[in-house]
Design a protein around this motif. Structure first.
Motif, short mmCIF file in Angstrom:
data_model
loop_
_atom_site.label_atom_id
_atom_site.label_comp_id
_atom_site.label_asym_id
_atom_site.label_seq_id
_atom_site.Cartn_x
_atom_site.Cartn_y
_atom_site.Cartn_z
N GLU A 41 -16.39 -3.31 -43.84
CA GLU A 41 -15.90 -3.64 -42.49
C GLU A 41 -17.05 -4.05 -41.58
N GLU A 42 -18.17 -3.35 -41.71
CA GLU A 42 -19.34 -3.67 -40.89
C GLU A 42 -19.91 -5.04 -41.23
N ALA A 43 -19.92 -5.36 -42.53
CA ALA A 43 -20.48 -6.64 -42.97
C ALA A 43 -19.47 -7.78 -42.84
N GLY A 44 -18.19 -7.44 -42.80
CA GLY A 44 -17.15 -8.46 -42.69
C GLY A 44 -16.90 -9.20 -43.97
N VAL A 45 -17.25 -8.60 -45.10
CA VAL A 45 -17.03 -9.24 -46.40
C VAL A 45 -16.61 -8.18 -47.40
N ARG A 46 -16.02 -8.62 -48.50
CA ARG A 46 -15.66 -7.72 -49.60
C ARG A 46 -16.84 -7.67 -50.57
N LEU A 47 -17.28 -6.48 -50.91
CA LEU A 47 -18.47 -6.32 -51.74
C LEU A 47 -18.15 -6.11 -53.22
N PHE A 48 -16.94 -5.60 -53.51
CA PHE A 48 -16.55 -5.35 -54.90
C PHE A 48 -15.17 -5.91 -55.17
N ASP A 49 -14.99 -6.45 -56.37
CA ASP A 49 -13.66 -6.77 -56.87
C ASP A 49 -13.15 -5.53 -57.60
N ARG A 50 -12.02 -5.00 -57.20
CA ARG A 50 -11.47 -3.79 -57.79
C ARG A 50 -10.21 -4.14 -58.56
N ALA A 51 -10.22 -3.91 -59.86
CA ALA A 51 -9.04 -4.18 -60.69
C ALA A 51 -8.21 -2.90 -60.78
N GLY A 52 -7.19 -2.80 -59.94
CA GLY A 52 -6.30 -1.64 -60.01
C GLY A 52 -6.74 -0.47 -59.18
N GLY A 53 -7.59 -0.67 -58.15
CA GLY A 53 -7.97 0.43 -57.28
C GLY A 53 -9.38 0.91 -57.54
N GLU A 54 -9.61 2.21 -57.26
CA GLU A 54 -10.95 2.76 -57.38
C GLU A 54 -10.95 4.06 -58.18
N GLY A 55 -9.94 4.28 -58.98
CA GLY A 55 -9.80 5.54 -59.70
C GLY A 55 -10.60 5.59 -60.98
N HIS A 56 -10.37 6.65 -61.76
CA HIS A 56 -11.07 6.88 -63.02
C HIS A 56 -10.80 5.74 -63.98
N GLY A 57 -11.84 5.18 -64.56
CA GLY A 57 -11.70 4.11 -65.54
C GLY A 57 -11.48 2.74 -64.96
N THR A 58 -11.43 2.63 -63.64
CA THR A 58 -11.21 1.34 -63.00
C THR A 58 -12.39 0.41 -63.23
N GLN A 59 -12.09 -0.84 -63.56
CA GLN A 59 -13.12 -1.84 -63.74
C GLN A 59 -13.43 -2.49 -62.39
N ILE A 60 -14.68 -2.45 -61.96
CA ILE A 60 -15.06 -3.10 -60.72
C ILE A 60 -16.23 -4.04 -61.01
N ALA A 61 -16.41 -5.01 -60.13
CA ALA A 61 -17.51 -5.96 -60.28
C ALA A 61 -17.97 -6.37 -58.88
N LEU A 62 -19.24 -6.70 -58.77
CA LEU A 62 -19.77 -7.19 -57.50
C LEU A 62 -19.21 -8.57 -57.20
N THR A 63 -18.85 -8.79 -55.95
CA THR A 63 -18.51 -10.13 -55.50
C THR A 63 -19.82 -10.91 -55.27
N GLU A 64 -19.71 -12.17 -54.94
CA GLU A 64 -20.90 -12.95 -54.62
C GLU A 64 -21.61 -12.35 -53.41
#
Length: 310
Positions: A41-64
C-alpha cells in the motif's frame, strides 16, 4: 537498524514463502502478511504474485516491481549494516548482522563449538546460519546471500574463491558385526567394489572428495555398489550402524560413536582421503567487519583442540 517492513519483505522474497519467513522472523504468518500488505500500500504496487492466497504450501513469486524493490532493499540492508559496524567501531566493538553459510558436516560437527565461544566474546553480533550441502552453500555465497561460507569440498564455481580453514580426513566405517571390523590390518581398495556402500547425495562435498580419491586409486566409480544415497553424515552413520553397508564420513563426526563402539574405522591400504574445510566468499572480495573477525576467530579455534571440541 534496518526498516522492519523491508526486512520482512526481504525474508519473504528470499524463501518465496510467507510461512518460512514467519519462522525465520519469529512472527505469526498473519503478521508477516500484514507487513507485506502495508508495504504494498505504501509503495502503491503489488510485490508478490500469490497463487491461491498466502497459506501453507502456497506458491508465490516476485512481481517485476518486487524484483526492483528487492535490489534496493538489499542495498539498504547492506548500508545500514555498514553504519552499525562503523558506529560499533567508535566504541571498539564488533557488532551488527553476520550471515554465515555452512555445509552439512561443518555445520553439525565443527561450527557449534566455534559459535558458542564467538558469541560469548562478541555478544553484540547478531548471527544467522544457512546450512546445506557444499553446492548449496557455494550458491548462496555467489548470490551474496551470506557474508562468508564454510564448506567441505571443492567450490566448483569461478565466481567464488576459497581459503583453507583446517584439514579433515575421510574414514571408512563399518558396523562391529561387519567382517572388516575385526581386521588387524588394512583392506585393499579393490575390496570396496565387493560390498554395499552408503554415500552422501550428489552435490555433497564429501561425495566429490571420496569419488575423486577412489578414482585416483584406480577403482572405477561404476564398479561401486551404492546401496543408499543419504543427505547427512548422521544418516550415513545410522545406516552403517544398522548394517546397511560401509560408508565414508569425516573423522570429526565419529568421535562419540567410536567411543561407544557402535562403529569401527577400517583402514584401506595405500589410501588416505584428506581434504580441506574451507572458507568461501565472492571472488574479488575480502572478508570485512564481523565476517573478518569471525574468520580469524574460527582459524584460531580449530588450531586449538580444546576450543574446537575435536
Amino acid at each position: 537498524m534496518e526498516n522492519f517492513r523491508l526486512k520482512v519483505f526481504r525474508t519473504v522474497a528470499e524463501g518465496l514463502s510467507f510461512r518460512k519467513a514467519a519462522e525465520v522472523l519469529h512472527l505469526s504468518q498473519p503478521a508477516v502478511s500484514q507487513q507485506i500488505r502495508a508495504l504494498e500500500e505504501e509503495a502503491g504496487v503489488r510485490l508478490f504474485d500469490r497463487a491461491g492466497g498466502e497459506g501453507h504450501g502456497t506458491q508465490i513469486a516476485l512481481t517485476e516491481a518486487g524484483r526492483v524493490l528487492l535490489k534496493y532493499a538489499n542495498r539498504a540492508a547492506q548500508t545500514m549494516a555498514e553504519a552499525q559496524r562503523a558506529l560499533a567501531a567508535l566504541n571498539h566493538e564488533v557488532a551488527g548482522e553476520l550471515r554465515l553459510g555452512a555445509s552439512t558436516t561443518v555445520a553439525q560437527y565443527v561450527l557449534p563449538h566455534i559459535l558458542g565461544a564467538f558469541l560469548r566474546q562478541y555478544p553484540h553480533v547478531k548471527l544467522s546460519v544457512v546450512s546445506g550441502n557444499t553446492e548449496r552453500i557455494v550458491q548462496v555465497v555467489a548470490e551474496e546471500r551470506v557474508a562468508l561460507g564454510l564448506i567441505e569440498g571443492p567450490a566448483m564455481r569461478r565466481e567464488v574463491k576459497t581459503e583453507r580453514m583446517t584439514r579433515d580426513e575421510m574414514v571408512l566405517i563399518a558396523s562391529p558385526d561387519h567382517p572388516w571390523a575385526a581386521l588387524k590390518g588394512s583392506i585393499d581398495v579393490a575390496e570396496l567394489a565387493k560390498v554395499p556402500l552408503v554415500l552422501r547425495e550428489q552435490g555433497s562435498g564429501s561425495r566429490r572428495v571420496v569419488e575423486r580419491a577412489l578414482k585416483h586409486a584406480g577403482l572405477p566409480l561404476k564398479s561401486l555398489q551404492v546401496a543408499m544415497e543419504l543427505d547427512s553424515t548422521e544418516a550415513i552413520i545410522s545406516g552403517v550402524e544398522a548394517g546397511l553397508g560401509v560408508g565414508f564420513v569425516s573423522r570429526w563426526s565419529v568421535t562419540k560413536v567410536l567411543r561407544l563402539g557402535s562403529v569401527r574405522v577400517v583402514r584401506i591400504k595405500g589410501l588416505q582421503i584428506v581434504r580441506d574445510f574451507s572458507f568461501v566468499r565472492l571472488a574479488g572480495t575480502e572478508a570485512a567487519g564481523a565476517a573478518a573477525v569471525f574468520q580469524r576467530f574460527a582459524l584460531a579455534a580449530v588450531a586449538t583442540p580444546e576450543k574446537s571440541g575435536r
